[in-house]
Design an enzyme around this catalytic site. Structure first.
Site, PDB file in Angstrom:
ATOM      1  N   ASP A 132     -12.473  16.507 -14.239  1.00  0.00           N
ATOM      2  CA  ASP A 132     -12.549  18.141 -14.030  1.00  0.00           C
ATOM      3  C   ASP A 132     -13.678  18.902 -13.307  1.00  0.00           C
ATOM      4  O   ASP A 132     -13.466  19.949 -12.947  1.00  0.00           O
ATOM      5  CB  ASP A 132     -12.095  18.779 -15.319  1.00  0.00           C
ATOM      6  CG  ASP A 132     -12.950  18.624 -16.411  1.00  0.00           C
ATOM      7  OD1 ASP A 132     -12.821  18.717 -17.541  1.00  0.00           O
ATOM      8  OD2 ASP A 132     -14.223  18.603 -16.146  1.00  0.00           O
ATOM      9  N   HIS A 149     -14.354   7.571 -14.423  1.00  0.00           N
ATOM     10  CA  HIS A 149     -12.826   7.729 -14.064  1.00  0.00           C
ATOM     11  C   HIS A 149     -12.483   8.463 -12.646  1.00  0.00           C
ATOM     12  O   HIS A 149     -11.524   8.977 -12.320  1.00  0.00           O
ATOM     13  CB  HIS A 149     -11.970   7.967 -15.138  1.00  0.00           C
ATOM     14  CG  HIS A 149     -11.878   7.252 -16.355  1.00  0.00           C
ATOM     15  ND1 HIS A 149     -11.558   7.713 -17.617  1.00  0.00           N
ATOM     16  CD2 HIS A 149     -12.148   5.954 -16.296  1.00  0.00           C
ATOM     17  CE1 HIS A 149     -11.744   6.565 -18.511  1.00  0.00           C
ATOM     18  NE2 HIS A 149     -12.092   5.474 -17.833  1.00  0.00           N
TER      19      HIS A 149
HETATM   20  C1  BV8 Z   1      -9.031  -1.511 -16.430  1.00  0.00           C
HETATM   21  C2  BV8 Z   1      -8.088   8.967 -14.782  1.00  0.00           C
HETATM   22  C3  BV8 Z   1      -9.197  -3.594 -15.299  1.00  0.00           C
HETATM   23  C4  BV8 Z   1      -6.808   9.512 -14.097  1.00  0.00           C
HETATM   24  C5  BV8 Z   1      -7.752   7.546 -16.736  1.00  0.00           C
HETATM   25  C6  BV8 Z   1      -4.409  -3.146 -23.979  1.00  0.00           C
HETATM   26  C7  BV8 Z   1      -5.863  -2.972 -24.967  1.00  0.00           C
HETATM   27  C8  BV8 Z   1      -7.126  -2.600 -24.375  1.00  0.00           C
HETATM   28  C9  BV8 Z   1      -7.137  -2.171 -23.027  1.00  0.00           C
HETATM   29  C10 BV8 Z   1      -6.218  -2.320 -22.355  1.00  0.00           C
HETATM   30  C11 BV8 Z   1      -4.521  -2.590 -22.776  1.00  0.00           C
HETATM   31  N1  BV8 Z   1      -3.749  -2.599 -21.718  1.00  0.00           N
HETATM   32  C12 BV8 Z   1      -4.368  -2.180 -20.642  1.00  0.00           C
HETATM   33  C13 BV8 Z   1      -5.850  -1.832 -20.862  1.00  0.00           C
HETATM   34  C14 BV8 Z   1      -6.810  -1.357 -20.145  1.00  0.00           C
HETATM   35  C15 BV8 Z   1      -6.610   0.065 -20.032  1.00  0.00           C
HETATM   36  C16 BV8 Z   1      -6.619   0.830 -21.274  1.00  0.00           C
HETATM   37  O1  BV8 Z   1      -7.610   0.950 -21.863  1.00  0.00           O
HETATM   38  N2  BV8 Z   1      -5.696   1.211 -21.672  1.00  0.00           N
HETATM   39  C17 BV8 Z   1      -5.422   1.967 -23.076  1.00  0.00           C
HETATM   40  C18 BV8 Z   1      -4.621   3.111 -22.904  1.00  0.00           C
HETATM   41  C19 BV8 Z   1      -4.924   1.073 -23.986  1.00  0.00           C
HETATM   42  N3  BV8 Z   1      -7.640   0.611 -19.110  1.00  0.00           N
HETATM   43  C20 BV8 Z   1      -7.656   0.409 -17.743  1.00  0.00           C
HETATM   44  O2  BV8 Z   1      -6.634   0.466 -17.117  1.00  0.00           O
HETATM   45  C21 BV8 Z   1      -9.039   0.744 -16.913  1.00  0.00           C
HETATM   46  N4  BV8 Z   1      -8.996  -0.209 -16.028  1.00  0.00           N
HETATM   47  O3  BV8 Z   1      -9.164  -1.878 -17.494  1.00  0.00           O
HETATM   48  O4  BV8 Z   1      -8.982  -2.307 -15.341  1.00  0.00           O
HETATM   49  C22 BV8 Z   1      -9.594  -4.364 -14.277  1.00  0.00           C
HETATM   50  C23 BV8 Z   1     -10.512  -5.067 -13.991  1.00  0.00           C
HETATM   51  C24 BV8 Z   1     -10.998  -5.628 -12.813  1.00  0.00           C
HETATM   52  C25 BV8 Z   1     -10.052  -5.743 -11.716  1.00  0.00           C
HETATM   53  C26 BV8 Z   1      -8.876  -4.848 -12.229  1.00  0.00           C
HETATM   54  C27 BV8 Z   1      -8.501  -4.244 -13.147  1.00  0.00           C
HETATM   55  C28 BV8 Z   1      -8.832   2.214 -16.275  1.00  0.00           C
HETATM   56  C29 BV8 Z   1      -8.731   3.429 -17.248  1.00  0.00           C
HETATM   57  C30 BV8 Z   1      -8.886   4.610 -16.540  1.00  0.00           C
HETATM   58  C31 BV8 Z   1      -7.619   5.020 -16.473  1.00  0.00           C
HETATM   59  N5  BV8 Z   1      -7.754   6.431 -15.784  1.00  0.00           N
HETATM   60  N6  BV8 Z   1      -8.084   8.796 -16.110  1.00  0.00           N
HETATM   61  C32 BV8 Z   1      -6.568  10.739 -14.858  1.00  0.00           C
HETATM   62  O5  BV8 Z   1      -7.430  11.359 -15.458  1.00  0.00           O
HETATM   63  O6  BV8 Z   1      -5.321  11.138 -14.361  1.00  0.00           O
HETATM   64  S1  BV8 Z   1      -7.801   7.523 -18.403  1.00  0.00           S
HETATM   65  C33 BV8 Z   1      -7.665   8.919 -19.123  1.00  0.00           C
HETATM   66  O7  BV8 Z   1      -7.858   8.627 -20.615  1.00  0.00           O
HETATM   67  C34 BV8 Z   1      -8.592  10.179 -18.939  1.00  0.00           C
HETATM   68  O8  BV8 Z   1      -9.589   9.563 -17.914  1.00  0.00           O
HETATM   69  C35 BV8 Z   1      -9.383  10.220 -20.090  1.00  0.00           C
HETATM   70  O9  BV8 Z   1     -10.422  10.660 -19.764  1.00  0.00           O
HETATM   71  C36 BV8 Z   1      -8.923   9.007 -20.904  1.00  0.00           C
HETATM   72  C37 BV8 Z   1      -9.525   8.991 -22.235  1.00  0.00           C
HETATM   73  O10 BV8 Z   1      -8.623  10.214 -22.825  1.00  0.00           O
HETATM   74  P1  BV8 Z   1      -9.638  11.064 -23.436  1.00  0.00           P
HETATM   75  O11 BV8 Z   1     -10.642  11.716 -22.677  1.00  0.00           O
HETATM   76  O12 BV8 Z   1     -10.039  10.658 -24.809  1.00  0.00           O
HETATM   77  O13 BV8 Z   1      -8.579  12.224 -23.925  1.00  0.00           O
HETATM   78  P2  BV8 Z   1      -7.451  12.052 -25.126  1.00  0.00           P
HETATM   79  O14 BV8 Z   1      -6.437  13.413 -24.889  1.00  0.00           O
HETATM   80  O15 BV8 Z   1      -7.151  10.725 -25.203  1.00  0.00           O
HETATM   81  O16 BV8 Z   1      -8.231  12.659 -26.417  1.00  0.00           O
HETATM   82  C38 BV8 Z   1      -8.657  13.754 -26.492  1.00  0.00           C
HETATM   83  C39 BV8 Z   1      -9.861  13.884 -27.722  1.00  0.00           C
HETATM   84  O17 BV8 Z   1     -10.333  15.097 -27.933  1.00  0.00           O
HETATM   85  C40 BV8 Z   1      -9.000  13.543 -29.024  1.00  0.00           C
HETATM   86  O18 BV8 Z   1      -9.698  12.335 -29.723  1.00  0.00           O
HETATM   87  C41 BV8 Z   1      -8.835  14.766 -29.719  1.00  0.00           C
HETATM   88  O19 BV8 Z   1      -9.090  14.721 -31.127  1.00  0.00           O
HETATM   89  C42 BV8 Z   1     -10.221  15.655 -29.057  1.00  0.00           C
HETATM   90  N7  BV8 Z   1     -10.321  16.818 -29.172  1.00  0.00           N
HETATM   91  C43 BV8 Z   1      -9.271  18.054 -28.783  1.00  0.00           C
HETATM   92  N8  BV8 Z   1      -9.682  19.069 -28.661  1.00  0.00           N
HETATM   93  C44 BV8 Z   1     -11.068  18.836 -29.115  1.00  0.00           C
HETATM   94  C45 BV8 Z   1     -11.591  17.508 -29.239  1.00  0.00           C
HETATM   95  N9  BV8 Z   1     -12.740  16.994 -29.415  1.00  0.00           N
HETATM   96  C46 BV8 Z   1     -13.657  18.038 -29.830  1.00  0.00           C
HETATM   97  N10 BV8 Z   1     -13.512  19.436 -29.449  1.00  0.00           N
HETATM   98  C47 BV8 Z   1     -12.112  19.840 -29.184  1.00  0.00           C
HETATM   99  N11 BV8 Z   1     -12.078  21.338 -28.855  1.00  0.00           N
END
Ligand code: BV8
Ligand code: ZN
Length: 238
Positions: free
Chosen positions: A93, A108
């Site tokens: 952002d 990212h």
């Molecule tokens: C890769 C950009 C390999 C786009 C994003 C199975 C197991 C493990 C891993 C994997 C799997 N299957 C696939 C994978 C890999 C995958 C992955 O990890 N998947 C997960 C979901 C299981 N990862 C990938 O694909 C990555 N690439 O592995 O490539 C590779 C290697 C070589 C060659 C080819 C390939 C790429 C990952 C990046 C994806 N892109 N975003 C977009 O933004 O649209 S990810 C997306 O999730 C965002 O970037 C975001 O930042 C990220 C994480 O989310 P959070 O930021 O944590 O946000 P979220 O809503 O989840 O949580 C918010 C938190 O804030 C909560 O905990 C909440 O309680 C808290 N909160 C709320 N309010 C507050 C607060 N805290 C404090 N104060 C508050 N006020």
């Protein structure tokens, strides 16, 4: 006393206080209306570039009205006060830069940049809303895409290596507002722990990282992070 080396990993929760919806938590989270695998993937873009761009254009419109909150401003103050401070973000952002941080590792990507799917054209584009969806390359007329890392896409290896370095050398890892489920970002704080450093987590709820954290400070980071820094500065005699 030598000042501690600090590495910070932020997620969408740090921007919640600025009114930007997160991905996975609460009624207003983005993914409630969309499934990440349906939109933030190269397959989705190949199948329906217009739909994917509607999703990003909508998010750009929300982010355009968002301003840095006290959590962002605290991280900017920390960068100025500490000689060895690295900010690593999963957020796209742009609010950390607007808050004043200059040394930012974007894991990212950045929603305010577009790049061509065919040639090496890349440019900042802050138009909200975009005049045409999908936008086309001014050089070769191919589709432009958001310059972000989608699921299944590799992170920039240099950026990831620098982030791993920062966390493996840090005395303290601050992990702010992330659900700690997306890899390889979620791996980073474990490098600090492996070298005997401390993990301090700031979140509204416990996460899969919490069992490994020395402290999990529950509450909105726009309140808890400034308070923590206030107390830590006093402890450091800053
Ligand atoms: C890769 C950009 C390999 C786009 C994003 C199975 C197991 C493990 C891993 C994997 C799997 N299957 C696939 C994978 C890999 C995958 C992955 O990890 N998947 C997960 C979901 C299981 N990862 C990938 O694909 C990555 N690439 O592995 O490539 C590779 C290697 C070589 C060659 C080819 C390939 C790429 C990952 C990046 C994806 N892109 N975003 C977009 O933004 O649209 S990810 C997306 O999730 C965002 O970037 C975001 O930042 C990220 C994480 O989310 P959070 O930021 O944590 O946000 P979220 O809503 O989840 O949580 C918010 C938190 O804030 C909560 O905990 C909440 O309680 C808290 N909160 C709320 N309010 C507050 C607060 N805290 C404090 N104060 C508050 N006020
Ligand atoms: Zn092009």
């Amino acid at each position: 006393m030598t000042l501690p080396k600090i590495a910070v990993l932020t997620g969408a929760g740090v921007s919640k206080g600025s009114g930007v919806p997160t991905f996975r938590d609460g009624a207003d989270s983005l993914w409630r209306n969309y499934n990440p695998q349906d939109l933030a993937t190269p397959e989705a873009f190949a199948r329906n570039p217009r739909l994917v761009w509607e999703f990003y254009d909508w998010r750009r419109q929300m982010m355009a009205n968002a301003r840095p909150n006290p959590a962002h401003l605290t991280l900017a103050a920390m960068e100025k006060a500490l000689p060895d401070f690295t900010l690593v973000t999963q957020n796209i952002d742009g609010l950390h830069r607007e808050a004043g941080n200059r040394r930012i590792l974007y894991l990212h990507g950045d929603i305010w940049y577009v790049r061509c799917t065919e040639c090496d054209y890349r440019s900042e584009d802050r138009r909200v809303p975009l005049p045409e969806l999908p936008p086309t390359c001014p050089r070769c007329a191919a589709w432009l895409r958001p310059d972000v890392v989608w699921f299944g896409e590799a992170l920039d290896p240099v950026t990831l290596h620098r982030a791993e370095q920062a966390f493996s050398q840090a005395d303290i890892a601050l992990v702010v507002g992330t659900s700690a489920v997306v890899y390889p970002a979620a791996m980073l704080p474990h490098y600090t722990r492996e070298r005997g450093g401390r993990i301090i987590e700031f979140n509204m709820a416990r996460t899969p990282l919490s069992p490994y954290a020395d402290e999990t400070i529950l509450g909105p980071s726009e309140e808890t992070l400034p308070a923590w820094w206030e107390a830590f500065q006093a402890e450091l005699g800053l």
